[in-house]
Design a protein around this motif. Structure first.
Motif, PDB file in Angstrom:
ATOM      1  N   GLU A 212       4.348   6.425 -12.245  1.00 10.97           N
ATOM      2  CA  GLU A 212       4.191   4.983 -12.444  1.00 10.97           C
ATOM      3  C   GLU A 212       5.285   4.216 -11.709  1.00 10.97           C
ATOM      4  O   GLU A 212       5.031   3.157 -11.115  1.00 10.97           O
ATOM      5  CB  GLU A 212       4.214   4.658 -13.934  1.00 10.97           C
ATOM      6  CG  GLU A 212       3.974   3.185 -14.237  1.00 10.97           C
ATOM      7  CD  GLU A 212       4.055   2.874 -15.718  1.00 10.97           C
ATOM      8  OE1 GLU A 212       3.433   1.884 -16.142  1.00 10.97           O
ATOM      9  OE2 GLU A 212       4.751   3.606 -16.453  1.00 10.97           O
ATOM     10  N   ASP A 213       6.497   4.749 -11.733  1.00 11.48           N
ATOM     11  CA  ASP A 213       7.612   4.104 -11.042  1.00 11.48           C
ATOM     12  C   ASP A 213       7.374   4.077  -9.531  1.00 11.48           C
ATOM     13  O   ASP A 213       7.666   3.077  -8.861  1.00 11.48           O
ATOM     14  CB  ASP A 213       8.912   4.849 -11.355  1.00 11.48           C
ATOM     15  CG  ASP A 213      10.143   4.102 -10.876  1.00 11.48           C
ATOM     16  OD1 ASP A 213      10.189   2.868 -11.040  1.00 11.48           O
ATOM     17  OD2 ASP A 213      11.057   4.744 -10.328  1.00 11.48           O
ATOM     18  N   ILE A 214       6.825   5.161  -8.987  1.00 14.05           N
ATOM     19  CA  ILE A 214       6.485   5.192  -7.554  1.00 14.05           C
ATOM     20  C   ILE A 214       5.458   4.121  -7.239  1.00 14.05           C
ATOM     21  O   ILE A 214       5.577   3.385  -6.245  1.00 14.05           O
ATOM     22  CB  ILE A 214       5.950   6.590  -7.170  1.00 14.05           C
ATOM     23  CG1 ILE A 214       7.046   7.654  -7.309  1.00 14.05           C
ATOM     24  CG2 ILE A 214       5.416   6.582  -5.732  1.00 14.05           C
ATOM     25  CD1 ILE A 214       6.536   9.076  -7.187  1.00 14.05           C
ATOM     26  N   LYS A 215       4.427   4.014  -8.086  1.00 12.86           N
ATOM     27  CA  LYS A 215       3.383   3.009  -7.877  1.00 12.86           C
ATOM     28  C   LYS A 215       3.958   1.600  -7.880  1.00 12.86           C
ATOM     29  O   LYS A 215       3.614   0.770  -7.020  1.00 12.86           O
ATOM     30  CB  LYS A 215       2.320   3.144  -8.964  1.00 12.86           C
ATOM     31  CG  LYS A 215       1.183   2.130  -8.873  1.00 12.86           C
ATOM     32  CD  LYS A 215       0.232   2.263 -10.055  1.00 12.86           C
ATOM     33  CE  LYS A 215       0.889   1.873 -11.355  1.00 12.86           C
ATOM     34  NZ  LYS A 215      -0.036   1.967 -12.519  1.00 12.86           N
ATOM     35  N   ILE A 216       4.836   1.336  -8.829  1.00 10.27           N
ATOM     36  CA  ILE A 216       5.407  -0.004  -8.962  1.00 10.27           C
ATOM     37  C   ILE A 216       6.340  -0.340  -7.794  1.00 10.27           C
ATOM     38  O   ILE A 216       6.314  -1.449  -7.262  1.00 10.27           O
ATOM     39  CB  ILE A 216       6.167  -0.126 -10.307  1.00 10.27           C
ATOM     40  CG1 ILE A 216       5.168  -0.088 -11.472  1.00 10.27           C
ATOM     41  CG2 ILE A 216       6.989  -1.414 -10.360  1.00 10.27           C
ATOM     42  CD1 ILE A 216       5.834   0.034 -12.835  1.00 10.27           C
ATOM     43  N   ARG A 217       7.134   0.634  -7.375  1.00  7.57           N
ATOM     44  CA  ARG A 217       8.173   0.356  -6.379  1.00  7.57           C
ATOM     45  C   ARG A 217       7.673   0.408  -4.933  1.00  7.57           C
ATOM     46  O   ARG A 217       8.104  -0.406  -4.105  1.00  7.57           O
ATOM     47  CB  ARG A 217       9.343   1.304  -6.578  1.00  7.57           C
ATOM     48  CG  ARG A 217      10.101   1.057  -7.884  1.00  7.57           C
ATOM     49  CD  ARG A 217      11.228   2.054  -8.082  1.00  7.57           C
ATOM     50  NE  ARG A 217      12.202   2.018  -6.999  1.00  7.57           N
ATOM     51  CZ  ARG A 217      13.236   2.848  -6.895  1.00  7.57           C
ATOM     52  NH1 ARG A 217      13.418   3.777  -7.832  1.00  7.57           N
ATOM     53  NH2 ARG A 217      14.067   2.763  -5.889  1.00  7.57           N
ATOM     54  N   VAL A 218       6.782   1.351  -4.610  1.00  7.77           N
ATOM     55  CA  VAL A 218       6.341   1.446  -3.215  1.00  7.77           C
ATOM     56  C   VAL A 218       4.824   1.512  -3.069  1.00  7.77           C
ATOM     57  O   VAL A 218       4.303   1.674  -1.962  1.00  7.77           O
ATOM     58  CB  VAL A 218       6.969   2.671  -2.500  1.00  7.77           C
ATOM     59  CG1 VAL A 218       8.474   2.552  -2.453  1.00  7.77           C
ATOM     60  CG2 VAL A 218       6.551   3.982  -3.166  1.00  7.77           C
ATOM     61  N   GLY A 219       4.093   1.387  -4.166  1.00  9.99           N
ATOM     62  CA  GLY A 219       2.639   1.400  -4.077  1.00  9.99           C
ATOM     63  C   GLY A 219       2.103   0.101  -3.496  1.00  9.99           C
ATOM     64  O   GLY A 219       2.714  -0.958  -3.643  1.00  9.99           O
ATOM     65  N   SER A 220       0.957   0.163  -2.830  1.00 15.03           N
ATOM     66  CA  SER A 220       0.324  -1.038  -2.276  1.00 15.03           C
ATOM     67  C   SER A 220      -1.132  -0.736  -1.973  1.00 15.03           C
ATOM     68  O   SER A 220      -1.540   0.415  -1.836  1.00 15.03           O
ATOM     69  CB  SER A 220       1.043  -1.521  -1.005  1.00 15.03           C
ATOM     70  OG  SER A 220       0.958  -0.539   0.014  1.00 15.03           O
ATOM     71  N   ALA A 221      -1.924  -1.803  -1.862  1.00  9.81           N
ATOM     72  CA  ALA A 221      -3.351  -1.666  -1.576  1.00  9.81           C
ATOM     73  C   ALA A 221      -3.699  -2.088  -0.158  1.00  9.81           C
ATOM     74  O   ALA A 221      -4.818  -1.871   0.297  1.00  9.81           O
ATOM     75  CB  ALA A 221      -4.156  -2.512  -2.573  1.00  9.81           C
ATOM     76  N   HIS A 222      -2.733  -2.679   0.536  1.00 11.04           N
ATOM     77  CA  HIS A 222      -2.970  -3.228   1.881  1.00 11.04           C
ATOM     78  C   HIS A 222      -1.642  -3.175   2.635  1.00 11.04           C
ATOM     79  O   HIS A 222      -0.569  -3.235   2.003  1.00 11.04           O
ATOM     80  CB  HIS A 222      -3.468  -4.677   1.763  1.00 11.04           C
ATOM     81  CG  HIS A 222      -4.098  -5.222   2.997  1.00 11.04           C
ATOM     82  ND1 HIS A 222      -3.377  -5.925   3.938  1.00 11.04           N
ATOM     83  CD2 HIS A 222      -5.374  -5.175   3.451  1.00 11.04           C
ATOM     84  CE1 HIS A 222      -4.198  -6.294   4.914  1.00 11.04           C
ATOM     85  NE2 HIS A 222      -5.411  -5.850   4.647  1.00 11.04           N
ATOM     86  N   PRO A 223      -1.670  -3.030   3.966  1.00 13.76           N
ATOM     87  CA  PRO A 223      -0.402  -3.006   4.716  1.00 13.76           C
ATOM     88  C   PRO A 223       0.518  -4.166   4.362  1.00 13.76           C
ATOM     89  O   PRO A 223       0.075  -5.312   4.216  1.00 13.76           O
ATOM     90  CB  PRO A 223      -0.875  -3.092   6.174  1.00 13.76           C
ATOM     91  CG  PRO A 223      -2.214  -2.436   6.164  1.00 13.76           C
ATOM     92  CD  PRO A 223      -2.837  -2.840   4.843  1.00 13.76           C
ATOM     93  N   LEU A 224       1.804  -3.849   4.216  1.00 17.01           N
ATOM     94  CA  LEU A 224       2.800  -4.839   3.826  1.00 17.01           C
ATOM     95  C   LEU A 224       3.527  -5.392   5.037  1.00 17.01           C
ATOM     96  O   LEU A 224       3.627  -4.730   6.075  1.00 17.01           O
ATOM     97  CB  LEU A 224       3.819  -4.199   2.873  1.00 17.01           C
ATOM     98  CG  LEU A 224       3.245  -3.521   1.622  1.00 17.01           C
ATOM     99  CD1 LEU A 224       4.353  -2.762   0.897  1.00 17.01           C
ATOM    100  CD2 LEU A 224       2.613  -4.560   0.703  1.00 17.01           C
ATOM    101  N   GLN A 225       4.053  -6.606   4.912  1.00 16.73           N
ATOM    102  CA  GLN A 225       4.835  -7.184   6.006  1.00 16.73           C
ATOM    103  C   GLN A 225       6.074  -6.333   6.262  1.00 16.73           C
ATOM    104  O   GLN A 225       6.485  -6.139   7.408  1.00 16.73           O
ATOM    105  CB  GLN A 225       5.240  -8.621   5.659  1.00 16.73           C
ATOM    106  CG  GLN A 225       4.088  -9.604   5.717  1.00 16.73           C
ATOM    107  CD  GLN A 225       4.556 -11.027   5.509  1.00 16.73           C
ATOM    108  OE1 GLN A 225       5.704 -11.275   5.111  1.00 16.73           O
ATOM    109  NE2 GLN A 225       3.691 -11.980   5.785  1.00 16.73           N
ATOM    110  N   GLN A 226       6.664  -5.828   5.204  1.00 15.40           N
ATOM    111  CA  GLN A 226       7.823  -4.944   5.329  1.00 15.40           C
ATOM    112  C   GLN A 226       7.574  -3.709   4.467  1.00 15.40           C
ATOM    113  O   GLN A 226       7.587  -3.778   3.239  1.00 15.40           O
ATOM    114  CB  GLN A 226       9.104  -5.656   4.885  1.00 15.40           C
ATOM    115  CG  GLN A 226      10.349  -4.795   5.071  1.00 15.40           C
ATOM    116  CD  GLN A 226      11.621  -5.559   4.749  1.00 15.40           C
ATOM    117  OE1 GLN A 226      11.606  -6.760   4.490  1.00 15.40           O
ATOM    118  NE2 GLN A 226      12.741  -4.856   4.785  1.00 15.40           N
TER     119      GLN A 226
END
Length: 339
Positions: A212-226
């Protein structure tokens, strides 16, 4: 005479709304608002309750062999009836602090796709926990009301509620659900996917809290600006020794891709069933996203890319369903009049 008796009953009782979620439970007391939000976890030692809620959550994955941390709800429905009853009793007592001479009257939100047997399990758990009356409300309706969509008006509104156990997608109009779809894919599914990915890609064993911590900290559904990265600590499956690896947001996004596609497909299929008269409303109003999954970075971009519709993230997505049960209680004094 009957009306007088009903008024007296209301004086000695009280109405509460409950978002009985797979991951978290929220309690709303009429005229007071949300008074409790705690994890839906119970720590059991044999057949005795050791801890409930936040305290039990802290024990998850760290308990001795004699203590087991249990989540009594799976994919939005009750899987452990006796444990769910104990959890509800604890939450009701903690939230209400014996406010009335009689037990509470409870409105509970439930996934739209549950069976009659699952409905009865929810009702029986609430009654065993002390409720003198129980009513249910579909989760997408509660979520839509909670975020302020005009569900009572003759226009189309669309809600996507990504919870811990399920994703609820619905089109609503005139206080009714025009079409809805419930998928057993939510935040817990994403956590489990990350756990399996860490094992397959890095030979690293991690627990649900770390996933869950991984999901919150580096998870995403779409490419991020950074794009981001983080160090993850776990146990090497081969040696059994502690191990640390670095994961990047691109890697986790790719791992979650198939599960997020399930949510996207549910949205598409719901739109396919939208009557033409309401489709034009959705072109203007778009889709509102609630639930814990709404906090996943890039979810709005992903849904907009796949549907072409405007996407709005609820201002307080975690409270949407509970707020909706409260709003329903505030606007409908006769909710429990059948009792």
């Amino acid at each position: 005479m009957f009306k007088i008796l009903k008024k007296l009953a209301r004086m000695f009782s009280y109405d509460i709304g409950i978002d009985l979620g797979t991951a978290n439970t929220l309690v709303y007391i009429k005229d007071r608002g949300i008074v409790l939000r705690e994890p839906s976890v119970v720590a059991m030692k044999g057949d005795k309750v050791k801890a409930v809620g936040e305290e039990a959550k802290r024990m998850e994955g760290r308990t001795p062999g004699s203590v087991v941390a249990i989540r009594p709800l799976k994919q939005g429905v009750i899987a452990e009836l006796d444990v769910a009853e104990e959890m509800l009793k604890y939450f009701i007592l903690k939230a209400c602090q014996r406010r009335g001479l009689r037990g509470p009257r409870i409105l509970i939100a439930h996934p739209s796709g549950i069976t009659d047997v699952e409905r009865r399990a929810i009702e029986e758990s609430a009654q065993a926990a002390g409720a003198i009356a129980v009513r249910l409300i579909p989760e997408p309706m509660a979520a839509a009301m909670g975020v302020g969509l005009p569900v009572s008006e003759p226009v189309g509104s669309m809600i996507v509620d990504i919870g811990g156990g399920t994703t609820e997608v619905a089109i609503l109009s005139l206080n009714g659900i025009v079409y809805s779809q419930s998928e057993t894919c939510g935040g817990d599914t994403l956590d489990e996917t990350i756990t399996r990915h860490m094992l397959a890609a890095h030979n690293l064993m991690v627990g649900p809290r770390t996933a869950e911590d991984i999901k919150i900290r580096v998870g995403s559904a779409h490419p991020l600006q950074q794009e981001m990265q983080m160090e993850v600590k776990g146990r090497d499956r081969g040696t059994g020794l502690p191990k640390t690896v670095t994961v990047r947001s691109e890697e986790i996004r790719e791992a979650l891709k198939d599960k997020l596609e399930i949510i996207v497909n549910a949205v598409r299929q719901t739109l396919d069933h939208c009557p033409p008269e309401l489709a034009s409303d959705l072109y203007d109003s778009g889709i509102t996203v609630a639930g814990g999954g709404a906090l996943l970075p890039g979810i709005a971009d992903l849904l907009h890319e796949q549907t072409g519709l405007p996407i709005t993230i609820a201002s307080d997505p975690l409270s949407a369903v509970a707020e909706g049960t409260g709003r329903f209680l505030q606007e409908n004094d006769d909710v429990f009049d059948e009792e």
